[in-house]
Design a protein around this motif. Structure first.
Motif, PDB file in Angstrom:
ATOM      1  N   PRO A   1     -29.710  44.028 -61.734  1.00 46.38           N
ATOM      2  CA  PRO A   1     -30.658  44.017 -60.965  1.00 46.38           C
ATOM      3  C   PRO A   1     -31.583  43.115 -60.749  1.00 46.38           C
ATOM      4  O   PRO A   1     -32.134  42.817 -62.005  1.00 46.38           O
ATOM      5  N   PRO A   2     -32.104  42.448 -59.812  1.00 43.05           N
ATOM      6  CA  PRO A   2     -33.266  41.433 -59.613  1.00 43.05           C
ATOM      7  C   PRO A   2     -34.519  42.256 -60.140  1.00 43.05           C
ATOM      8  O   PRO A   2     -34.674  43.396 -60.304  1.00 43.05           O
ATOM      9  N   GLU A   3     -35.423  41.355 -60.734  1.00 44.00           N
ATOM     10  CA  GLU A   3     -36.541  42.021 -61.207  1.00 44.00           C
ATOM     11  C   GLU A   3     -37.330  42.916 -60.257  1.00 44.00           C
ATOM     12  O   GLU A   3     -38.014  43.997 -60.654  1.00 44.00           O
ATOM     13  N   LEU A   4     -37.221  42.597 -59.150  1.00 44.38           N
ATOM     14  CA  LEU A   4     -37.969  43.349 -58.028  1.00 44.38           C
ATOM     15  C   LEU A   4     -37.582  44.819 -58.046  1.00 44.38           C
ATOM     16  O   LEU A   4     -38.424  45.804 -57.548  1.00 44.38           O
ATOM     17  N   ILE A   5     -36.420  45.233 -58.218  1.00 44.93           N
ATOM     18  CA  ILE A   5     -35.797  46.556 -58.376  1.00 44.93           C
ATOM     19  C   ILE A   5     -35.601  47.135 -59.724  1.00 44.93           C
ATOM     20  O   ILE A   5     -35.107  48.316 -59.600  1.00 44.93           O
ATOM     21  N   ALA A   6     -35.878  46.351 -60.604  1.00 39.20           N
ATOM     22  CA  ALA A   6     -35.384  46.921 -62.068  1.00 39.20           C
ATOM     23  C   ALA A   6     -36.315  48.189 -62.450  1.00 39.20           C
ATOM     24  O   ALA A   6     -35.731  49.035 -62.791  1.00 39.20           O
ATOM     25  N   PRO A   7     -37.443  48.471 -61.726  1.00 38.91           N
ATOM     26  CA  PRO A   7     -38.130  49.662 -62.259  1.00 38.91           C
ATOM     27  C   PRO A   7     -37.517  50.890 -61.638  1.00 38.91           C
ATOM     28  O   PRO A   7     -37.798  51.956 -61.907  1.00 38.91           O
ATOM     29  N   PHE A   8     -36.856  50.749 -60.453  1.00 37.90           N
ATOM     30  CA  PHE A   8     -36.257  51.713 -59.843  1.00 37.90           C
ATOM     31  C   PHE A   8     -34.755  52.163 -60.384  1.00 37.90           C
ATOM     32  O   PHE A   8     -33.905  52.817 -59.540  1.00 37.90           O
ATOM     33  N   ARG A   9     -34.578  51.900 -61.372  1.00 34.41           N
ATOM     34  CA  ARG A   9     -33.216  52.030 -62.144  1.00 34.41           C
ATOM     35  C   ARG A   9     -32.945  53.417 -61.952  1.00 34.41           C
ATOM     36  O   ARG A   9     -34.017  54.296 -62.521  1.00 34.41           O
ATOM     37  N   LEU A  10     -31.719  54.072 -62.239  1.00 36.22           N
ATOM     38  CA  LEU A  10     -31.500  55.389 -62.376  1.00 36.22           C
ATOM     39  C   LEU A  10     -31.544  56.069 -63.635  1.00 36.22           C
ATOM     40  O   LEU A  10     -32.124  57.124 -63.914  1.00 36.22           O
ATOM     41  N   ASP A  11     -31.355  55.207 -65.036  1.00 35.68           N
ATOM     42  CA  ASP A  11     -31.711  55.463 -66.017  1.00 35.68           C
ATOM     43  C   ASP A  11     -33.381  56.084 -66.359  1.00 35.68           C
ATOM     44  O   ASP A  11     -33.328  56.502 -67.192  1.00 35.68           O
ATOM     45  N   ARG A  12     -34.215  55.535 -65.477  1.00 29.63           N
ATOM     46  CA  ARG A  12     -35.512  56.178 -65.815  1.00 29.63           C
ATOM     47  C   ARG A  12     -35.843  57.456 -65.771  1.00 29.63           C
ATOM     48  O   ARG A  12     -36.823  58.113 -66.555  1.00 29.63           O
ATOM     49  N   PHE A  13     -35.013  58.477 -65.325  1.00 35.42           N
ATOM     50  CA  PHE A  13     -35.304  59.819 -65.403  1.00 35.42           C
ATOM     51  C   PHE A  13     -34.631  60.304 -66.544  1.00 35.42           C
ATOM     52  O   PHE A  13     -35.394  61.126 -67.332  1.00 35.42           O
ATOM     53  N   ARG A  14     -33.610  59.597 -67.310  1.00 31.92           N
ATOM     54  CA  ARG A  14     -33.185  60.074 -68.664  1.00 31.92           C
ATOM     55  C   ARG A  14     -34.260  59.693 -69.691  1.00 31.92           C
ATOM     56  O   ARG A  14     -34.321  60.292 -70.649  1.00 31.92           O
ATOM     57  N   GLU A  15     -34.807  58.420 -69.269  1.00 38.62           N
ATOM     58  CA  GLU A  15     -35.870  57.817 -70.225  1.00 38.62           C
ATOM     59  C   GLU A  15     -37.325  58.379 -70.203  1.00 38.62           C
ATOM     60  O   GLU A  15     -38.204  57.932 -70.749  1.00 38.62           O
ATOM     61  N   LEU A  16     -37.507  59.360 -69.150  1.00 39.37           N
ATOM     62  CA  LEU A  16     -38.761  59.812 -68.860  1.00 39.37           C
ATOM     63  C   LEU A  16     -39.919  58.635 -68.549  1.00 39.37           C
ATOM     64  O   LEU A  16     -41.015  58.649 -68.966  1.00 39.37           O
ATOM     65  N   ASP A  17     -39.287  57.854 -67.738  1.00 34.61           N
ATOM     66  CA  ASP A  17     -40.225  56.639 -67.420  1.00 34.61           C
ATOM     67  C   ASP A  17     -40.476  56.567 -65.829  1.00 34.61           C
ATOM     68  O   ASP A  17     -39.745  55.552 -65.078  1.00 34.61           O
ATOM     69  N   GLN A  18     -40.813  57.867 -65.276  1.00 29.04           N
ATOM     70  CA  GLN A  18     -40.833  57.852 -63.828  1.00 29.04           C
ATOM     71  C   GLN A  18     -42.090  56.865 -63.343  1.00 29.04           C
ATOM     72  O   GLN A  18     -43.018  56.555 -63.838  1.00 29.04           O
ATOM     73  N   LEU A  19     -41.875  56.957 -61.934  1.00 25.75           N
ATOM     74  CA  LEU A  19     -42.758  55.861 -61.263  1.00 25.75           C
ATOM     75  C   LEU A  19     -44.021  56.613 -60.745  1.00 25.75           C
ATOM     76  O   LEU A  19     -45.055  56.003 -60.446  1.00 25.75           O
ATOM     77  N   GLY A  20     -43.937  57.781 -60.150  1.00 24.63           N
ATOM     78  CA  GLY A  20     -44.999  58.580 -59.350  1.00 24.63           C
ATOM     79  C   GLY A  20     -45.632  58.008 -58.318  1.00 24.63           C
ATOM     80  O   GLY A  20     -46.668  57.811 -57.986  1.00 24.63           O
ATOM     81  N   GLU A  21     -44.594  58.055 -57.115  1.00 20.58           N
ATOM     82  CA  GLU A  21     -45.294  57.521 -56.043  1.00 20.58           C
ATOM     83  C   GLU A  21     -45.619  58.575 -54.764  1.00 20.58           C
ATOM     84  O   GLU A  21     -45.893  58.269 -53.733  1.00 20.58           O
ATOM     85  N   ALA A  22     -45.861  59.878 -55.267  1.00 19.90           N
ATOM     86  CA  ALA A  22     -45.901  60.794 -54.249  1.00 19.90           C
ATOM     87  C   ALA A  22     -47.223  60.417 -53.801  1.00 19.90           C
ATOM     88  O   ALA A  22     -47.187  61.054 -52.338  1.00 19.90           O
ATOM     89  N   GLY A  23     -48.158  60.143 -54.355  1.00 15.28           N
ATOM     90  CA  GLY A  23     -49.277  60.021 -53.446  1.00 15.28           C
ATOM     91  C   GLY A  23     -49.617  58.970 -52.444  1.00 15.28           C
ATOM     92  O   GLY A  23     -50.413  59.069 -51.526  1.00 15.28           O
ATOM     93  N   ALA A  24     -48.433  58.433 -52.220  1.00 13.21           N
ATOM     94  CA  ALA A  24     -48.256  57.368 -50.885  1.00 13.21           C
ATOM     95  C   ALA A  24     -47.264  57.671 -50.045  1.00 13.21           C
ATOM     96  O   ALA A  24     -47.120  57.003 -49.297  1.00 13.21           O
ATOM     97  N   ALA A  25     -46.821  58.934 -50.141  1.00 13.00           N
ATOM     98  CA  ALA A  25     -45.819  59.446 -49.036  1.00 13.00           C
ATOM     99  C   ALA A  25     -46.104  59.541 -47.777  1.00 13.00           C
ATOM    100  O   ALA A  25     -45.616  59.854 -46.842  1.00 13.00           O
ATOM    101  N   SER A  26     -47.532  59.712 -47.590  1.00 16.21           N
ATOM    102  CA  SER A  26     -48.233  59.752 -46.198  1.00 16.21           C
ATOM    103  C   SER A  26     -48.113  61.143 -45.730  1.00 16.21           C
ATOM    104  O   SER A  26     -49.137  61.800 -45.221  1.00 16.21           O
ATOM    105  N   VAL A  27     -47.221  62.185 -45.777  1.00 15.60           N
ATOM    106  CA  VAL A  27     -46.983  63.365 -45.338  1.00 15.60           C
ATOM    107  C   VAL A  27     -46.429  64.130 -46.355  1.00 15.60           C
ATOM    108  O   VAL A  27     -45.740  63.674 -47.375  1.00 15.60           O
ATOM    109  N   GLY A  28     -46.751  65.452 -46.485  1.00  9.00           N
ATOM    110  CA  GLY A  28     -46.351  66.207 -47.665  1.00  9.00           C
ATOM    111  C   GLY A  28     -45.218  66.588 -47.760  1.00  9.00           C
ATOM    112  O   GLY A  28     -44.225  66.637 -46.877  1.00  9.00           O
ATOM    113  N   HIS A  29     -44.481  66.697 -48.884  1.00 10.53           N
ATOM    114  CA  HIS A  29     -43.055  66.879 -49.064  1.00 10.53           C
ATOM    115  C   HIS A  29     -43.083  68.183 -50.324  1.00 10.53           C
ATOM    116  O   HIS A  29     -42.526  68.283 -51.209  1.00 10.53           O
TER     117      HIS A  29
END
Length: 413
Positions: A385-413
């Motif tokens: 994976p290029p550096e631009l998308i490396a943080p979005f890897r599938l393994d982040r959930f197993r490693e508990l390394d989530q990104l936390g983008e909920a505050g920018a979703a614009s509408v509620g989910h």
């Protein structure tokens, strides 16, 4: 008689060329099989051929090109996200969008109109200020503005304080834009086809042959295809297709509905979003008001429309723009949203050594199309994976390394 038809009859005009090559039989083997003929899959196919010289590629779609979420979204493009990784990624996607019409030789109707995310509470003001500072730090045009500036940009909004959710300010994103969604799909499809990519519509993937931790063949309703690599890009069906491949995704799939009004005289320039009211609105070039809101509150693989959505959305629309009371709704539809726990997508490699994935796009997949396609093409070609998308890897959930983008979703989910 139309002038164009007369010119054709007199031999003064040539017939239009085909958008896609004529349908072909499936070849017994492809270097890359892309499952999903939406924007992301077609973009990846185009960049594989254009930038990496890999043209023995098949794009498979069980329906028709752009008939899934690509054709069901509301065409908004922005980059005012919350995390550093998210802002960088979507800023790159917007950069690619700005020159994409010329690159694909098709009018994508890219329209920069500005984007206002309204704040109705003190907590929202704090979040907007946070997002603005992150955006500016990374070179994205974004700032927190007060009610007076909101009124200047969009005087049609109801700025009264005598409402349940008064407008206290907004996150202004002047470069926010809209793009014609089906044109993006067909533009990438045509460009990829001209480079030799095979596009097979009406070809459903029903299974995978797996040996030694890799996919050796793709089973379809038209027969088996041998493959070197596989990219899964099926939006709301990601969990179902990945289950066929033998691995699970941390994804919850829910419907997302939207609607448009009858055409009215143009009065609204910016895109208006309210996270507190769970709604957004912009006006198309044809005068239609394009409106949407939060995802449905329950998992469901269905693209049906509901009266409950429409009633709730219209109530909030009338709080923001009370004069729309007599405007009629013309069309309503739904798509499927893959929601991840941290509200960020999944891109990159999977547990299978030759299988790659772009999924978990929630309500913001369309705006990511060029950057996702380009990055996933590089990931497939280089097996990294290029550096631009490396943080979005599938393994982040197993490693508990989530990104936390909920505050920018614009509408509620």
């Amino acid at each position: 008689m139309p002038l164009r038809l007369l010119r054709f009859g007199l031999g003064l005009a040539r017939p239009d060329t085909r958008i896609l090559p004529l349908p072909q039989e499936l070849k017994p083997h492809y270097d890359v099989v892309i499952v999903g003929g939406g924007g992301h899959g077609l973009a990846a196919a185009y960049y594989l051929a254009r930038q990496h010289g890999i043209t023995n590629v098949a794009v498979l779609d069980k329906g028709y090109i752009g008939g899934g979420n690509t054709g069901r979204n509301t065409a908004i493009v922005r980059s005012n996200y919350l995390t550093d990784d998210g802002v960088r990624f979507y800023a790159e996607s917007m950069r690619l969008y700005q020159t994409l019409s010329d690159e694909l030789d098709i009018n994508l109707m890219y329209s920069q109109r500005g984007h206002l995310t309204l704040a109705h509470t003190d907590a929202s003001i704090r979040t907007m200020r946070w997002r603005a500072e992150v955006n500016k730090h990374l070179g994205v045009e974004s700032e927190l503005i007060g009610p007076d500036e909101v009124a200047r940009i969009c005087p049609q909004l109801n700025l009264s304080r005598d409402v349940r959710y008064p407008i206290l300010g907004a996150l202004s994103h002047p470069v926010g834009a809209t793009v014609r969604h089906d044109a993006v799909a067909w533009g990438y499809a045509r460009a990829a086809g001209r480079l030799g990519v095979a596009i097979h519509q009406g070809t459903e993937v029903v299974g995978f042959a797996i040996e030694g931790g890799r996919i050796t063949a793709v089973e379809t309703t038209r027969g088996r295809i041998g493959c070197g690599k596989v990219l899964i890009a099926v939006a709301g069906r990601s969990s179902l297709v990945c289950n066929m491949a033998g691995f699970r995704l941390p994804i919850r799939t829910v419907p997302l509905q939207a609607c448009v009004s009858q055409p009215v005289k143009r009065f609204l320039d910016p895109i208006i979003v309210s996270g507190s009211l769970h709604c957004y609105i912009w006006q198309s070039q044809r005068g239609e008001l394009v409106m949407g809101g939060a995802t449905d509150p329950y998992p469901l693989y269905s693209t049906r429309s509901t009266l409950d959505f429409k009633e709730g959305l219209m109530a909030h629309m009338l709080e923001l723009l009370p004069f729309l009371g007599e405007v009629k709704i013309m069309r309503q539809w739904a798509g499927l949203s893959d929601m991840t726990p941290d509200f960020a997508p999944v891109m990159g490699k999977t547990p299978l050594s030759n299988c790659y994935l772009t999924a978990g796009w929630g309500t913001w997949g369309f705006k990511a199309t060029p950057a996702s396609g380009k990055a996933m093409a590089a990931c497939v070609a280089d097996d990294r994976p290029p550096e631009l998308i490396a943080p979005f890897r599938l393994d982040r959930f197993r490693e508990l390394d989530q990104l936390g983008e909920a505050g920018a979703a614009s509408v509620g989910h």
